[in-house]
Design a protein around this motif. Structure first.
Motif, mmCIF file in Angstrom:
data_model
loop_
_atom_site.group_PDB
_atom_site.id
_atom_site.type_symbol
_atom_site.label_atom_id
_atom_site.label_comp_id
_atom_site.label_asym_id
_atom_site.label_seq_id
_atom_site.Cartn_x
_atom_site.Cartn_y
_atom_site.Cartn_z
ATOM 1 N N LEU A 142 0.479 3.959 -13.368
ATOM 2 C CA LEU A 142 0.187 3.319 -12.231
ATOM 3 C C LEU A 142 -0.761 4.195 -11.545
ATOM 4 O O LEU A 142 -0.960 5.450 -11.371
ATOM 5 N N PRO A 143 -1.608 3.079 -10.621
ATOM 6 C CA PRO A 143 -2.175 4.044 -9.452
ATOM 7 C C PRO A 143 -1.999 4.780 -8.579
ATOM 8 O O PRO A 143 -0.904 4.557 -8.154
ATOM 9 N N PRO A 144 -2.301 5.754 -7.637
ATOM 10 C CA PRO A 144 -1.928 5.912 -6.075
ATOM 11 C C PRO A 144 -1.429 5.000 -5.568
ATOM 12 O O PRO A 144 -0.622 5.066 -4.947
ATOM 13 N N LEU A 145 -2.249 3.597 -5.614
ATOM 14 C CA LEU A 145 -1.987 2.690 -3.883
ATOM 15 C C LEU A 145 -0.782 2.081 -4.763
ATOM 16 O O LEU A 145 0.419 1.334 -3.595
ATOM 17 N N SER A 146 -0.124 2.400 -5.421
ATOM 18 C CA SER A 146 1.834 1.136 -5.870
ATOM 19 C C SER A 146 2.701 2.737 -5.225
ATOM 20 O O SER A 146 3.534 1.840 -4.239
ATOM 21 N N GLY A 147 2.219 3.352 -4.666
ATOM 22 C CA GLY A 147 3.088 4.308 -3.525
ATOM 23 C C GLY A 147 3.282 3.800 -1.657
ATOM 24 O O GLY A 147 4.358 3.176 -1.452
ATOM 25 N N ALA A 148 1.904 2.582 -1.325
ATOM 26 C CA ALA A 148 2.444 1.903 -0.326
ATOM 27 C C ALA A 148 3.082 0.536 -0.265
ATOM 28 O O ALA A 148 3.219 0.046 0.510
ATOM 29 N N LEU A 149 3.509 0.382 -1.861
ATOM 30 C CA LEU A 149 4.388 -1.261 -2.225
ATOM 31 C C LEU A 149 5.811 -1.493 -1.567
ATOM 32 O O LEU A 149 5.977 -2.175 -0.885
ATOM 33 N N ILE A 150 6.621 -0.098 -0.764
ATOM 34 C CA ILE A 150 6.965 -0.515 -0.729
ATOM 35 C C ILE A 150 7.421 -0.593 1.137
ATOM 36 O O ILE A 150 8.102 -1.646 1.160
ATOM 37 N N GLU A 151 6.522 0.120 1.586
ATOM 38 C CA GLU A 151 6.026 -0.610 3.374
ATOM 39 C C GLU A 151 5.536 -1.886 3.304
ATOM 40 O O GLU A 151 6.006 -2.741 3.510
ATOM 41 N N ILE A 152 4.562 -2.255 2.471
ATOM 42 C CA ILE A 152 3.979 -3.838 2.393
ATOM 43 C C ILE A 152 4.948 -4.534 1.843
ATOM 44 O O ILE A 152 5.341 -5.442 1.831
ATOM 45 N N GLY A 153 5.860 -4.481 0.667
ATOM 46 C CA GLY A 153 6.763 -5.482 0.403
ATOM 47 C C GLY A 153 8.036 -5.448 1.564
ATOM 48 O O GLY A 153 8.517 -6.911 1.418
ATOM 49 N N PHE A 154 8.984 -4.651 1.691
ATOM 50 C CA PHE A 154 10.098 -4.475 2.694
ATOM 51 C C PHE A 154 9.677 -4.728 3.963
ATOM 52 O O PHE A 154 9.768 -5.435 4.640
ATOM 53 N N GLU A 155 9.071 -4.317 4.538
ATOM 54 C CA GLU A 155 8.025 -3.976 5.915
ATOM 55 C C GLU A 155 7.317 -5.378 6.069
ATOM 56 O O GLU A 155 7.811 -5.710 7.338
ATOM 57 N N GLY A 156 7.145 -5.282 5.275
ATOM 58 C CA GLY A 156 5.642 -6.185 5.515
ATOM 59 C C GLY A 156 6.352 -7.465 4.985
ATOM 60 O O GLY A 156 6.017 -8.656 5.492
ATOM 61 N N GLY A 157 7.110 -7.766 4.065
ATOM 62 C CA GLY A 157 7.028 -9.048 3.902
ATOM 63 C C GLY A 157 6.587 -9.759 2.987
ATOM 64 O O GLY A 157 4.898 -9.425 2.453
ATOM 65 N N HIS A 158 6.966 -11.117 2.550
ATOM 66 C CA HIS A 158 5.957 -11.933 1.675
ATOM 67 C C HIS A 158 4.478 -12.309 2.023
ATOM 68 O O HIS A 158 3.901 -12.382 1.441
ATOM 69 N N GLY A 159 4.731 -12.748 3.414
ATOM 70 C CA GLY A 159 3.470 -12.802 3.889
ATOM 71 C C GLY A 159 2.148 -11.746 4.140
ATOM 72 O O GLY A 159 1.351 -12.324 3.964
ATOM 73 N N THR A 160 2.996 -10.618 4.246
ATOM 74 C CA THR A 160 2.229 -9.656 4.578
ATOM 75 C C THR A 160 1.405 -9.490 2.848
ATOM 76 O O THR A 160 0.292 -9.116 2.306
ATOM 77 N N ALA A 161 2.266 -9.280 2.027
ATOM 78 C CA ALA A 161 2.114 -9.660 0.392
ATOM 79 C C ALA A 161 0.992 -9.942 -0.274
ATOM 80 O O ALA A 161 0.162 -9.873 -0.881
ATOM 81 N N ALA A 162 1.136 -11.232 0.107
ATOM 82 C CA ALA A 162 0.636 -11.761 0.007
ATOM 83 C C ALA A 162 -0.942 -12.274 1.049
ATOM 84 O O ALA A 162 -1.900 -12.040 -0.482
ATOM 85 N N GLY A 163 -0.988 -11.970 1.711
ATOM 86 C CA GLY A 163 -1.881 -12.091 2.573
ATOM 87 C C GLY A 163 -2.955 -9.883 2.483
ATOM 88 O O GLY A 163 -4.206 -10.853 2.090
#
Length: 480
Positions: A142-163
């Motif tokens: 997986l690319p290093p970008l995957s390291g941001a997925l916890i904050e985007i998905g957990f703290e950000g939520g569905h709206g941020t992930a979709a946006g």
């Protein structure tokens, strides 16, 4: 994509919301988990989509539903475009209709909350980026970008992930959106379930100050209903409908905030092109919604200055935000690719598990030492938000402090004004993906590690050592 298809796709989302509400009223498990109707509706849409219903139909001998599931590919195409539009409406209204507090006032009450909130947010980046650099990239590719997925998905939520869908695609990681949406779903459900478990533990162990073992949510609360005696107006008429429909007025204000955000984004992109030409490109990947939030803040400063009649109603803004968010979540979950998650199931579970351990560990180990008073009620709100969305934190705080007697709510609100513009869908969340794409994961990891250490030291050595307030409303003997 015809106008009829767009209209019918929106109508289907409305039907799914109604069906989801009926499920919440009738299904005991959904009531125990306090599942929002949008999550239930999104799950129904996902089950009837191509990855579930379409594959089942294909196994039974027909390929008619392979591309679009029961709803069809045209409807799926409309739904996939909605989250990027609706998230700007949600973020544009975050600060509209509420008076901006003085920094000193907010800092005095919310200082410990800000330190704890920043610890949770920056820690999610540190944990995720370390996991990506040490394991996900070298072992799973997986690319290093995957390291941001916890904050985007957990703290950000569905709206941020979709946006952030377009941003993921533009940096060459289109699977990131589906993984982030899956992470948001895991975080939301885990946050509610684990939050309720923690509250029960807090009651039994005497760590809660307002809740006792015999206090439980009412049947109506579990069903998502408001008792007749507790019902209030959903919004307030601040202008006469004969002059302009109040809903239309507030939608116009949101539109102005979004347009201001778009102008800010265009300006930043033009400035970036002038200064760095083609060597560095950050704002070209930044989505509109965090700038729409800044547009709302700027507009609110103008409103505070000139709106003597107080025509902006916060409740009306919240109703529009809620509608947009419900529609966004159903559309996002309905177009989620289960195949992408299945193909990356081990890295996905590693990210979700490490994120869960970090959030729960921070609440249990750090909150009692960083929050000087009512640590459980104040910490459970940040825990819920760090695992799901703001609503999750509010639900958990409402369970732990049903009479609103602790400073948890105002501290949480002031913290939102300081932290929300940056994390949980703010500027840091939106720029993390393009920053990693441009400079790699290590620089962002260093910055987040420094922020984590600073937040920890501030919380533990300054706020954590301050004596608890001695007023009757807030006095409490610290329990570690």
């Amino acid at each position: 994509m015809s106008a009829d298809n767009i209209g019918f796709a929106l109508l289907l989302l409305g039907v799914l919301l109604l069906v989801a509400k009926l499920v919440r009223v009738k299904w005991r498990l959904a009531q125990r988990l306090f599942l929002p109707g949008s999550i239930i509706g999104g799950a129904i849409a996902l089950l009837l989509g191509p990855d579930v219903f379409g594959n089942i139909a294909s196994a039974l001998g027909t390929d008619r539903f392979t591309e679009g599931g029961l709803f069809g590919s045209d409807i799926q195409q409309v739904w996939s475009s909605l989250p990027g539009l609706l998230i700007s409406v949600v973020f544009a209204g975050l600060f509209l209709g509420q008076k901006m507090p003085k920094m000193r006032e907010a800092g005095r009450l919310a200082g410990p909350q800000i330190a704890f909130g920043l610890t949770l947010s920056s820690g999610q980046y540190v944990v995720g980026l370390l996991l990506a650099l040490l394991l996900l990239s070298p072992v799973f590719g997986l690319p290093p970008l995957s390291g941001a997925l916890i904050e985007i998905g957990f703290e950000g939520g569905h709206g941020t992930a979709a946006g952030l869908g377009n941003t993921f695609s533009e940096v060459g990681f289109p699977a990131g959106q589906d993984l982030a949406l899956g992470m948001a779903t895991i975080g939301l459900i885990s946050g509610i379930v684990l939050g309720i478990v923690l509250i029960n533990w807090g009651v039994r162990s005497g760590r809660t100050t307002q809740l006792r073992s015999d206090a439980t949510p009412s049947v109506a609360e579990r069903m998502g209903l408001v008792e007749k005696e507790n019902r209030r107006a959903a919004a307030t008429l601040t202008v006469h409908p004969s002059s302009i429909e109040p809903l239309a007025l507030h939608f116009g204000l949101l539109a102005v905030a979004i347009i201001i955000g778009q102008l800010l984004l265009w300006g930043l992109q033009a400035l970036e092109n002038m200064l760095w030409v083609e060597t560095i490109e950050i704002f070209g990947y930044v989505p509109l919604f965090p700038l729409a939030m800044l547009g709302g803040i700027l507009l609110q400063f103008v409103i505070d200055r000139f709106d003597r009649a107080q025509i902006v109603d916060r409740l009306m803004i919240e109703r529009i935000q809620g509608f947009a968010l419900d529609m966004l979540i159903i559309a996002a979950l309905g177009t989620l690719s289960l195949e992408v998650i299945a193909n990356n199931i081990v890295p996905f579970l590693l990210l979700a598990g490490c994120g869960l351990i970090w959030c729960a560990g921070a609440f249990l180990l750090l909150a009692p030492r960083m929050l000087p008073d009512h640590w459980f009620e104040r910490g459970i709100g940040d825990f819920g938000q760090s695992m799901g969305v703001t609503a999750t934190g509010l639900i958990l705080m409402r369970i732990a402090d049903p009479e609103l007697r602790t400073p948890a709510y105002p501290a949480f609100g002031y913290k939102q004004l300081i932290v929300e513009p940056f994390f949980g869908g703010g500027l840091v969340t939106a720029s993390a993906i393009p920053l990693i794409a441009q400079f790699g994961a290590v620089p962002l990891l260093i910055v987040m590690a420094v922020l984590l250490v600073a937040a920890l030291l501030t919380g533990l050595l300054y706020f954590g050592r301050r004596p608890a307030p001695s007023t009757p409303e807030t006095a409490l003997t610290r329990q570690d």
